[in-house]
Design an enzyme around this catalytic site. Structure first.
Site, mmCIF file in Angstrom:
data_model
loop_
_atom_site.group_PDB
_atom_site.id
_atom_site.type_symbol
_atom_site.label_atom_id
_atom_site.label_comp_id
_atom_site.label_asym_id
_atom_site.label_seq_id
_atom_site.Cartn_x
_atom_site.Cartn_y
_atom_site.Cartn_z
ATOM 1 N N ASP A 231 65.349 30.482 -2.704
ATOM 2 C CA ASP A 231 64.472 29.635 -1.888
ATOM 3 C C ASP A 231 64.995 28.196 -1.908
ATOM 4 O OD1 ASP A 231 62.339 27.852 -1.204
ATOM 5 O OD2 ASP A 231 60.865 29.400 -1.722
ATOM 6 N N HIS B 7 63.481 29.351 3.449
ATOM 7 C CA HIS B 7 62.165 28.974 2.931
ATOM 8 C C HIS B 7 61.198 29.090 4.095
ATOM 9 C CE1 HIS B 7 59.294 26.776 0.369
ATOM 10 N NE2 HIS B 7 59.033 25.979 1.380
ATOM 11 N N SER C 205 54.712 28.255 2.011
ATOM 12 C CA SER C 205 54.985 27.181 1.057
ATOM 13 C C SER C 205 53.689 26.736 0.367
ATOM 14 C CB SER C 205 55.703 26.038 1.783
ATOM 15 O OG SER C 205 56.286 25.156 0.872
#
Ligand SMILES: *[C@@H]1O[C@H](CO)[C@@H](O)[C@H](O)[C@H]1NC(C)=O
Ligand SMILES: *[C@@H]1O[C@H](CO)[C@@H](O)[C@H](O)[C@H]1NC(C)=O
Length: 414
Positions: free
Chosen positions: A289, A356, A193
């Site tokens: 995502d 994610h 991320s």
């Protein structure tokens, strides 16, 4: 096949109702809690201590609140003794003084709040059955406490906030070099991320501090944030990134060529600089995502009527018309990646799960429940690319064709 452990998501759900920045880091707190919980049953003793960076304050390399930054390190062993995997923690960004002030009272802004030990799993696991190619390497998890992907460098004296991500990056690298990284033979820089974005931003400078004869590659997990309009046509992520870059003084850490061509905050988007990265890069990113769907494509503020309320939280609850719009997001991602796809040193694993960050949990990295493309787990795909066993350009068929996905559902406890 649904993985029952992934259902432990509930506590985080409440964050998605709050404002953007808060939700952004709430996500990571949740994810952290998830990896903590989910690995407990697998490796109860795999705890690694937090180390605070020495002399950090002298170098001005401090977290948002002025505390020393930290990392977790575990030695490699056997034939992995000279090899290193680094993983940069994620956790969104803070884009305003107010959101950074909130963040500095959490582990994402202050080492005073960081757990003293974390469990290592997924790409950080030392178990060969969970991490076949990297299990015996030295492992480092870099804690994220600056709020700008390790790339800011400024200070707001009147609010006592420190924006020192770039200096933290440099101080942590100095310290890791001094404990053995300077003798590394094979290295993989990774992150998830906001940490995946940091991986891309720092990939080439990282390569530059390591021995010339070392093999160095970078793996960005869920770090390919798209410069997309939301469903109402607003460029919300673009203005959010612009706030982060200007507030925290990020421009000097960004790709020089890109910054010379366009507004510097645009160069926070990987699509604007990935072609300039000389070090081999691998991208793991779901085409659906869920973070990007919830905050880039369909931010809650862009859905006042609530017609996306369920769909943005659970792909199974989308109407056919909504699925078409999600497919549009996937198409944008694939189109944006088409040039990178031709890069002979690059690799990719773009699966069609609603997820994610898939490298840090054993369940998604390498296990019987893992998402697969062409019957390969993410761990196998990354290993094939890292060791040049084969070209890896894995692009999944569109949702819902892949039965190996564990699609997240953030609605079911409501
Ligand atoms: C903040 O204070 C430091 C030390 O007193 C000073 O060097 C720096 O220029 C100040 N920064 C701003 C933005 O005022
Ligand atoms: C998929 O890979 C596993 C090993 O990871 C193997 O046992 C299995 O036979 C493969 N399945 C197919 C359909 O190729």
């Amino acid at each position: 096949m649904a993985n029952p452990r992934l259902r432990l998501l509930l506590p985080w759900r409440k964050f998605s109702k709050r404002d953007w920045a808060i939700a952004a880091f709430g996500f990571t707190i949740f994810f952290f809690a998830l990896s903590f919980t989910s690995t407990k049953t697998i490796a109860p003793l795999d705890l690694v201590d937090l180390t605070l960076v020495r002399h950090a304050k002298d170098k001005g390399a401090v977290c948002l609140d002025g505390s020393a930054p930290g990392y977790h390190f575990r030695s490699g062993f056997g034939s992995g003794s000279n090899n290193w995997v680094l993983h940069i923690e994620g956790g969104g960004w803070c884009n305003t003084v107010a959101s950074c002030l909130i963040r500095k009272t959490t582990a994402l802004g202050s080492s005073n709040y960081m757990e003293r030990q974390v469990r290592f799993s997924g790409i950080l696991s030392h178990d060969s059955s969970q991490n076949p190619d990297f299990f015996d390497w030295n492992k480092v998890k870099l804690r994220y406490c600056d709020g700008a992907s390790f790339a800011g460098n400024s200070q707001k004296n009147e609010t006592q906030l420190f924006f020192r991500g770039q200096r933290i990056w440099e101080a942590v690298m100095d310290e890791l070099l001094s404990i053995g990284l300077s003798n590394a033979k094979q290295v993989l820089l990774s992150g998830c991320s906001a940490g995946g974005l940091a991986t891309l931003i720092h990939c080439d400078d990282f390569r530059g501090i390591l021995p010339k004869d070392a093999t160095v590659k970078c793996l960005a997990d869920a770090g390919f944030f798209l410069d997309e309009k939301d469903v109402t046509g607003n460029r919300r992520i673009r203005s959010f990134y612009s706030d982060v870059v200007h507030l925290q003084g990020v421009a000097n850490s960004l790709d020089k060529d890109c910054v010379g061509r366009m507004e510097p905050s645009q160069c926070f988007f990987p699509q604007e600089f990935i072609k300039n990265i000389k070090t081999p890069v691998f991208l793991v990113n779901p085409a659906y995502d869920f973070w990007q769907i919830q905050y880039v494509l369909i931010p809650a503020e862009s859905d006042p009527s609530g017609k996306w309320a369920k769909c943005r939280l659970s792909i199974q609850k989308c109407s056919p018309a909504q699925i078409e719009i999600l497919h549009g997001f996937r198409n944008s991602m694939l189109k944006t990646l088409s040039e990178f796809q031709q890069n002979k040193d690059g690799g990719m694993f773009i699966n069609s799960c609603f997820s994610h960050c898939q490298t840090l949990m054993t369940e998604t990295w390498h296990s019987p429940y893992s998402p697969r493309i062409n019957n390969k787990t993410i761990a196998e795909s990354v290993g094939d690319w890292y060791f040049n066993r084969k070209l890896v350009k894995q692009i999944d068929c569109p949702y819902p064709c892949n039965p190996t996905c564990s699609n997240m559902d953030f609605t079911w406890h409501r």
